[in-house]
Scaffold this active site. Structure first.
Site, PDB file in Angstrom:
ATOM      1  N   GLY A 172       0.800  -1.220   0.000  1.00  0.00           N
ATOM      2  CA  GLY A 172       0.000   0.000   0.000  1.00  0.00           C
ATOM      3  C   GLY A 172       0.828   1.261   0.000  1.00  0.00           C
TER       4      GLY A 172
ATOM      5  CB  THR B 199      -5.133   6.993  -1.868  1.00  0.00           C
ATOM      6  OG1 THR B 199      -3.904   7.614  -1.497  1.00  0.00           O
ATOM      7  CG2 THR B 199      -6.253   8.010  -1.807  1.00  0.00           C
ATOM      8  CB  CYS B 200      -1.112   3.893   0.364  1.00  0.00           C
ATOM      9  SG  CYS B 200      -1.474   3.989   2.117  1.00  0.00           S
ATOM     10  CG  PHE B 201      -3.424   0.519   3.110  1.00  0.00           C
ATOM     11  CD1 PHE B 201      -2.683  -0.632   2.924  1.00  0.00           C
ATOM     12  CD2 PHE B 201      -2.917   1.511   3.927  1.00  0.00           C
ATOM     13  CE1 PHE B 201      -1.466  -0.812   3.572  1.00  0.00           C
ATOM     14  CE2 PHE B 201      -1.706   1.350   4.574  1.00  0.00           C
ATOM     15  CZ  PHE B 201      -0.961   0.188   4.406  1.00  0.00           C
TER      16      PHE B 201
END
Length: 841
Positions: A502, A808-810
């Site tokens: 992520g 947003t990374c996950f």
């Protein structure tokens, strides 16, 4: 007694009683030099040739194959070409003889060209010599004839000039396709032999709006292929096809001459449509399996039609193709492309291409070239119906099985016409190719081994610099492997959070966002639709080429991992990424509107300008805006600018388009492509068109499928599919939000407004929703108490004042446990519009 002047070999030829041996003497010694033939006509010898009917005698003598061969062998290549030029010139002056002896005239020219063609080579070697008309030639070249080459070329031009084309193709041109016709374009209008191809106005009529109104041409069949008419037309097509493959150095000039008449190609297509009992396709497919002279001649007609049509469409702009519909109606292009698509598919799938060589291979490349020109134009601006290019009789599962078995026909199909396979299946194939490579390189977690992990430490304030310094030295395989990112602040203190893909996703997205920001001036945006391409003035950056290579690697890594990034590229740049620029069918002018539509409009207007081109005040200079200051740049594209502008407007247009899209960003583009291809193999993406490659990079441009998203959502913190907040959320997205707001919601939680190409099952990490009780800076993760409270909808306090946030990374949405649907709708709408977005968890 009438006589020709002294020829190039010092012989004087008398025109008294002429027998066959004397005809041979005249041919071999009297009319092999273009210069002396021209002088003789001025001196009145043309009258003597007419009075003795010498031209007819020449043709009839040479129509006997053995005698024609003897003459060619006696003269060898260079002088045979001179004789050929003289015969063509004589033909242009003797309409009656030419009409009477068309079959013999055509036969003689084919034999002579075929003789020369035997010695035409594709490349330089120790056994070849350079010839200004034939190219590399494996016979000795008489360099004493070099001064005569311009005159010889002028003589040869008559063969593809309007006058001879009207005579030779009279059976085709006499066809009545027209319902109404402008009288100024009467077929009876002819040009004199001396100015049948005036260079200054060469393209004028080719680009005028077609005056004809006619029915759409479709295959109907009914004409017998063994009829005298069909045999005659086939022979003429063989002649011009042989001319194209022999006179290699003036090939484009020949094609331009053959496309000069607006009605020749549509009438030739109509002729093709009438052949055989069912019209066209079946007949030509049968010809592929018949090694007869009749079949070869029919295929030569198809090949000539394809070569000329491809040339014409390449030099026509969008207005001429779609609005003015010069030569072909758009509906006819649909019919033609269907014919070509089926023909090429059958050649590949039936194994013909697999073992093809010589004329069969040339035929394939000719038909395939015309097909791909139409397909790529349809990709830029649609003219064909939905699913037009697909082969319904080809099952993707069968193709994939054959690819797994390394079957040649499956590989060739993927190489030449991947568009016959549905786009979704090609994306699946691409993902499978990536997966297989990962397994081969040991980049996939298994029960017995774990992949090598590369760890990098990144400061948020210097994300681009740190990423560049730590990733650029990595080998190709390490770049393809697992990369773990640890963020630190400026004091070197680690940020909270563990990267399980992520954080790397967020790092990659942030890097891409920075490098593609036009303010950085590595990339610029096009006028109008604001799509990205390398900035011509990016050289102001130190080590800018290394930066472009790094950008290419990052972009390639995103595609390799299936991470969609919201980076809209200009169509012409995507074509370069695919390698289309190196194709012989590529036209810079076709792609120019994707860079600058206004410049394209002004540039293409040059060829329609009837006045003196110097009145336009054209220069080879342009202004380039670099970081808010305008730089005046002068670049010499070609020498002899005045000659170029007055004689060859088309070349000027193509050169200017090529300069704007290629020359001035050549090094930047090459560096980026080098980086991209170090991660993504070129053959993986060649099965996509430019718009399809954009979708591969940035996700699908289709409507978001909420049911698919719901099906692949994971819940945390006590939320579940039947929780009332979750039910409200899906109802709000489906019924209260507009399509634009749903796209904003997707961008809010994943950083990209478009869904993955293959659906949300391929979103990595999967979309998840977590119930949160406190703000992000106080959040310590899920506890047993928080999960139970979320599950049973027990709130510590009303969260109505807090907004939803995301990681947003996950691909994670963090949602407070709101008490009312109206509050959820209001807060969510505000959050996505303000893009409050990322907070690392």
């Amino acid at each position: 007694m009438g006589q020709l002047p002294v020829n190039s070999r010092g012989c004087r030829v008398y025109l008294s009683a002429i027998d066959s041996d004397q005809v041979k003497v005249i041919l071999v010694t009297g009319i092999i030099c273009p210069v002396h033939l021209q002088i003789s006509f001025v001196a009145g010898s043309h009258t003597l040739i007419e009075s003795h009917d010498l031209f007819r005698k020449f043709i009839l003598f040479l129509s006997r194959e053995a005698q024609c061969r003897d003459v060619c062998v006696c003269l060898e290549g260079s002088h045979t070409l001179c004789l050929l030029g003289n015969l063509i010139y004589l033909g242009s002056l003797n309409d009656k003889v030419l009409e009477d002896e068309t079959a013999h005239f055509v036969s003689v020219l084919i034999h002579m060209l075929s003789y020369c063609q035997k010695y035409v080579s594709q490349k330089k070697s120790n056994l070849t010599h350079w010839h200004p008309v034939l190219g590399w030639f494996s016979q000795t070249v008489d360099y004493g004839l070099n001064e005569s080459m311009p005159l010889l070329t002028k003589q040869l031009q008559h063969l593809w000039g309007v006058h001879l084309i009207r005579i030779l193709f009279s059976d085709v041109l006499s066809k009545k396709l027209v319902e109404t016709q402008d009288p100024t374009y009467s077929s009876g209008q002819t040009a004199s032999p001396q100015n049948s191809l005036p260079m200054k106005n060469l393209f004028k009529r080719a680009f005028q709006k077609s005056a004809s109104v006619r029915n759409i041409l479709k295959p109907v069949g009914g004409k017998r292929v063994d009829s005298a008419e069909v045999q005659k037309v086939c022979s003429i097509c063989v002649l011009y096809q042989t001319t194209l493959t022999t006179l290699t150095q003036i090939r484009l000039q020949i094609l331009t001459g053959l496309t000069y008449l607006d009605d020749l190609l549509p009438k030739l297509w109509a002729f093709v449509c009438e052949l055989g009992p069912q019209g066209g396709l079946k007949l030509f497919l049968e010809c592929l399996n018949n090694d007869t002279e009749e079949s070869k001649r029919l295929l030569a007609m198809l090949m000539l039609f394809c070569d000329c049509s491809r040339h014409l469409i390449t030099i026509l702009d969008e207005v001429e193709v779609y609005e003015e519909q010069i030569s072909f109606k758009v509906e006819e292009l649909v019919t033609i492309s269907s014919f070509l698509n089926s023909f090429v598919f059958k050649m590949i799938w039936d194994g013909i291409v697999e073992n093809a060589k010589g004329e069969t291979l040339e035929l394939f490349h000719s038909v395939h070239g015309w097909l791909m020109i139409l397909y790529e134009r349809d990709c830029r601006r649609r003219f064909a119906p939905e699913d037009h290019w697909l082969r319904k009789d080809l099952k993707p599962s069968v193709l994939f099985q054959e690819l797994d078995k390394d079957k040649k026909r499956a590989q060739l199909l993927l190489q030449y016409i991947p568009h016959v396979i549905p786009h979704k299946n090609r994306v699946l194939l691409f993902r499978n190719m990536v997966t297989k490579e990962k397994e081969k390189l040991g980049l996939v977690e298994t029960s017995s081994a774990s992949p090598h992990v590369t760890h990098i430490t990144i400061r948020r304030s210097r994300m681009l610099e740190d990423g560049y310094e730590q990733l650029r030295p990595l080998s190709q395989n390490l770049m393809k492997g697992v990369i773990r990112v640890k963020f630190v602040n400026d004091l070197g203190v680690d940020e909270a959070g563990i990267d399980q893909d992520g954080v790397f996703k967020e790092f990659l997205e942030e890097i891409i966002k920075k490098v593609f920001d036009p303010a950085l001036n590595l990339f610029k945006t096009t006028s109008g639709d604001e799509r990205l391409y390398p900035s011509p003035t990016s050289y102001i950056h130190e080590n800018y080429l290394q930066l472009f290579e790094f950008v290419g690697k990052m972009l390639g890594k995103a595609v390799y991992e299936g991470i969609v990034v919201d980076v809209p590229f200009a169509s012409f740049f995507l074509s370069q990424l695919l390698g289309h620029r190196h194709s012989v069918f590529y036209s810079s002018v076709d792609e120019l509107p994707s860079l600058d539509s206004e410049f394209y409009k002004n540039l293409t207007s040059i060829k329609r300008y009837d006045g003196d081109i110097s009145d336009l005040g054209l220069t080879l200079s342009y202004d380039e805006d670099a970081s808010a200051s305008v730089l005046g740049v002068l670049s010499c594209l070609v020498p002899l600018i005045s000659l170029l502008l007055t004689l060859d407007r088309i070349s000027y247009i193509h050169l200017m388009a090529h300069f704007r899209m290629h020359t001035q960003i050549k090094s930047q583009t090459a560096a980026l492509i080098s980086g991209f291809r170090s991660i993504i193999k070129p053959e993986w993406i060649r099965m996509f068109s430019a718009p399809e490659l954009q979708r591969l990079i940035s996700g699908d441009n289709a409507e978001i499928d909420l049911e698919d998203l719901k099906k692949h959502t994971v819940y945390y913190g006590g939320f579940h599919g039947s929780h009332r907040v979750i039910i409200w959320l899906w109802d709000i997205l489906a019924n209260d939000f507009s399509p634009e707001e749903r796209a904003m919601f997707l961008k809010f939680v994943t950083s990209c407004s478009r869904p993955p190409l293959l659906g949300f099952a391929y979103l990595k990490p999967p979309f998840s929703i977590r119930c949160v009780e406190v703000s992000d800076d106080q959040d310590t993760g899920d506890t047993l108490g928080s999960v139970l409270r979320g599950f049973f909808t027990i709130r510590k306090k009303e969260p109505g004042g807090r907004l939803p946030t995301s990681s947003t990374c996950f691909n994670l949405l963090k949602l407070p446990n709101y008490s009312k649907k109206s509050i959820l709708r209001e807060k969510l709408r505000y959050a996505i519009s303000m893009n409050t977005g990322f907070e690392l968890s």
